[in-house]
Design an enzyme around this catalytic site. Structure first.
Site, mmCIF file in Angstrom:
data_model
loop_
_atom_site.group_PDB
_atom_site.id
_atom_site.type_symbol
_atom_site.label_atom_id
_atom_site.label_comp_id
_atom_site.label_asym_id
_atom_site.label_seq_id
_atom_site.Cartn_x
_atom_site.Cartn_y
_atom_site.Cartn_z
ATOM 1 N N ASP A 69 42.279 50.119 35.259
ATOM 2 C CA ASP A 69 42.433 49.184 34.421
ATOM 3 C C ASP A 69 43.996 49.411 33.755
ATOM 4 O O ASP A 69 44.702 48.443 33.188
ATOM 5 C CB ASP A 69 41.682 49.060 32.959
ATOM 6 C CG ASP A 69 40.309 48.504 33.553
ATOM 7 O OD1 ASP A 69 40.357 47.838 34.513
ATOM 8 O OD2 ASP A 69 39.404 49.055 32.721
ATOM 9 N N GLY A 77 34.043 40.019 33.374
ATOM 10 C CA GLY A 77 33.327 40.564 34.482
ATOM 11 C C GLY A 77 32.233 41.606 34.202
ATOM 12 O O GLY A 77 31.431 41.642 34.789
HETATM 13 C C1 S3P Z 1 34.326 48.359 33.968
HETATM 14 C C2 S3P Z 1 34.514 48.622 35.243
HETATM 15 C C3 S3P Z 1 35.922 48.513 35.925
HETATM 16 C C4 S3P Z 1 36.947 48.094 34.738
HETATM 17 C C5 S3P Z 1 36.510 47.200 33.904
HETATM 18 C C6 S3P Z 1 35.256 47.624 32.996
HETATM 19 C C7 S3P Z 1 32.947 48.796 33.338
HETATM 20 O O1 S3P Z 1 35.535 47.591 36.840
HETATM 21 O O2 S3P Z 1 38.035 47.339 35.654
HETATM 22 O O3 S3P Z 1 37.645 46.868 33.112
HETATM 23 O O4 S3P Z 1 32.930 48.501 32.136
HETATM 24 O O5 S3P Z 1 32.113 49.114 33.917
HETATM 25 P P1 S3P Z 1 35.181 47.579 38.286
HETATM 26 O O6 S3P Z 1 33.488 48.221 38.108
HETATM 27 O O7 S3P Z 1 35.173 46.377 38.789
HETATM 28 O O8 S3P Z 1 36.093 48.493 38.784
#
Ligand code: S3P
Length: 437
Positions: A319, A98
């Site tokens: 996380d 993601g």
């Molecule tokens: C992350 C932000 C978080 C986290 C992901 C890594 C990042 O997600 O859960 O594992 O590297 O910016 P969200 O921005 O969707 O909360």
């Protein structure tokens, strides 16, 4: 899926010794991205050799960036400058990541060429309008599938303008996507968050010489500057250390040291939560490495009690909830989690998936829309649990297996390699009971 993706976790011995977990995933993604966009050569050490971050490196290679491997965790990124990316010949596959997809969406929105971002089955279910809509307000053109999910089709050649964004969800990924698009925008891009989130994008931009103002919950920059390459040392990932912090806390006799763990305060909410629950974790040798706070963490088994997790620290441990649920199941008394609805749109619905698996092991958990109520202390026993191709769920169930009175089969562990290559061997070295089935 490879045949070794099902694991058997069982109580074996106390966790002991000194270990070092791999590099931080968030920082590794950003090191590839900003190193690629910088002028000059960036040497990265401590890079996470995980599938997620390897996919990001491959994305920039596909856009004409030379990235040399200089040994494990070492990369030499030959930056092409802020305007130097080339059109990729094929869709960019972000795998399970993601972070990779959302941050790339911000960068690609500002390019002169069209591009397409795709991902695996889990990523293809995740919400992307949270980035495409605010990016559209800056002039970006990005099409999602129906339902707002990947693939993302990004139309190049748009002229972006800086805008002000008031985020409704606390998300470092969304904030970062907007700031990265802001590098290509005319005028000023401002992001305000409902709760402060990890600030690695801001810190790294500043370290590479791009003027950026930021404070907890706020970030602002304007376009028309350049990034200057600078070596980046990636600390160990607190989120990977988290599995060992909980395992050593709940397995009697454990006494474990985790070396050089990244201690950015936007990441260490689990420490606060575990301390409230009575964990014995000592922060030793706190220092700075590569511009980030790091420390050695000494954890000794301690009986845990349930606690209310303050909503204010939810983003700082976003996380770590799967493994917190495990700690809460092993604790005496009740643990209450609220204000964590974001867990439902991670690599899996982490509230539902953890509740189901832990319940199958004998735990008492009630799901709520934005969290859970966990009645700790019920004995955990044999079960076959499903990780739903979510790396953190798989590793959390392995930790739960260490407190079970019979082996726990964890199905779907292949994605552990997205964030924690070598987890299987390191867990065994530290004393966890784990085999392949
Ligand atoms: C992350 C932000 C978080 C986290 C992901 C890594 C990042 O997600 O859960 O594992 O590297 O910016 P969200 O921005 O969707 O909360």
């Amino acid at each position: 899926m490879i045949s070794t993706s099902n694991w058997l976790a069982h109580a074996e011995s106390p966790l002991r010794g000194t270990i070092r977990v791999p590099g931080d995933k968030s920082i590794s993604h950003r090191a590839m991205m900003l190193g690629a966009l910088a002028d000059g050569v960036t040497r990265v050490s401590g890079f996470l050799e995980g599938e997620d971050t390897l996919a990001t490196a491959a994305a920039f290679r596909a856009m004409g960036v030379r990235i040399e491997e200089d040994g494990p965790g070492r990369r030499i990124v030959h930056g092409v400058g802020i305007d130097g990316l080339k059109a990729p010949a094929a869709p960019i596959d972000c795998g399970n990541a993601g972070t990779g997809m959302r941050l790339l969406a911000g960068i690609l929105a500002g390019q002169s060429f069209d591009s397409v971002l795709i991902g695996d089955a889990s990523l293809t279910r995740r919400p992307m309008r949270r980035v495409t809509e605010p990016l559209a307000s800056m002039g970006a053109r990005i099409q999602t599938a129906e339902g707002g999910t990947p693939p993302l089709r990004v139309s190049g050649g748009q002229s972006l303008v800086g805008t002000r964004h008031e985020l409704s969800v606390a998300s470092a990924q969304v904030k970062s996507a907007l700031l990265l698009a802001g590098l290509y925008a005319r005028g000023t891009t401002t992001v305000r968050e409902p709760h402060p989130t990890r600030d690695y994008t801001e810190r790294m931009l500043a370290a590479l010489g791009w003027p950026v103002e930021f404070s907890p919950g706020f970030a602002q920059l304007s376009g028309d500057h350049r990034l200057r390459a600078r070596d980046i040392a990636v600390p160990s990932d607190f989120s990977s250390a988290a599995f060992f912090l909980v395992a050593a806390s709940i397995v009697p006799g454990s006494d474990l040291v985790l070396e050089a763990v990244g201690m950015n305060p936007r990441r260490t909410g689990l420490l606060e939560a575990l301390r409230r629950m009575g964990a014995r974790i000592e922060v030793r040798n706190a220092r700075e490495e590569g511009g980030e706070p790091v420390a050695d963490l000494h954890v000794v088994h301690a009986p845990l009690q349930g606690a209310e997790i303050p909503e204010a620290i939810v983003p700082d441990m976003i996380d770590e909830f799967p493994v917190l649920f495990v700690a809460a199941s092993a604790a005496s008394g009740v643990t209450v989690v609220r204000g964590a609805a974001e867990l439902r749109v991670k690599e899996s619905d982490r509230i539902a998936v953890m509740a189901r698996g832990l319940r199958d092991m004998g735990a008492r958990i009630e799901e709520t829309p934005d969290g859970a109520v966990i009645h700790g202390g019920a004995p955990l026993g044999a079960a076959e649990v499903e990780a739903h191709d979510d790396h953190r769920i798989a590793m959390s169930f392995v930790v739960a297996g260490q407190r079970s009175n019979a082996p726990v089969a964890v199905r779907g562990c292949a994605t552990v390699a997205t964030s924690f290559p070598g987890f299987f061997d390191l867990a065994r070295t530290a004393g966890m009971g784990l085999s392949r089935i």
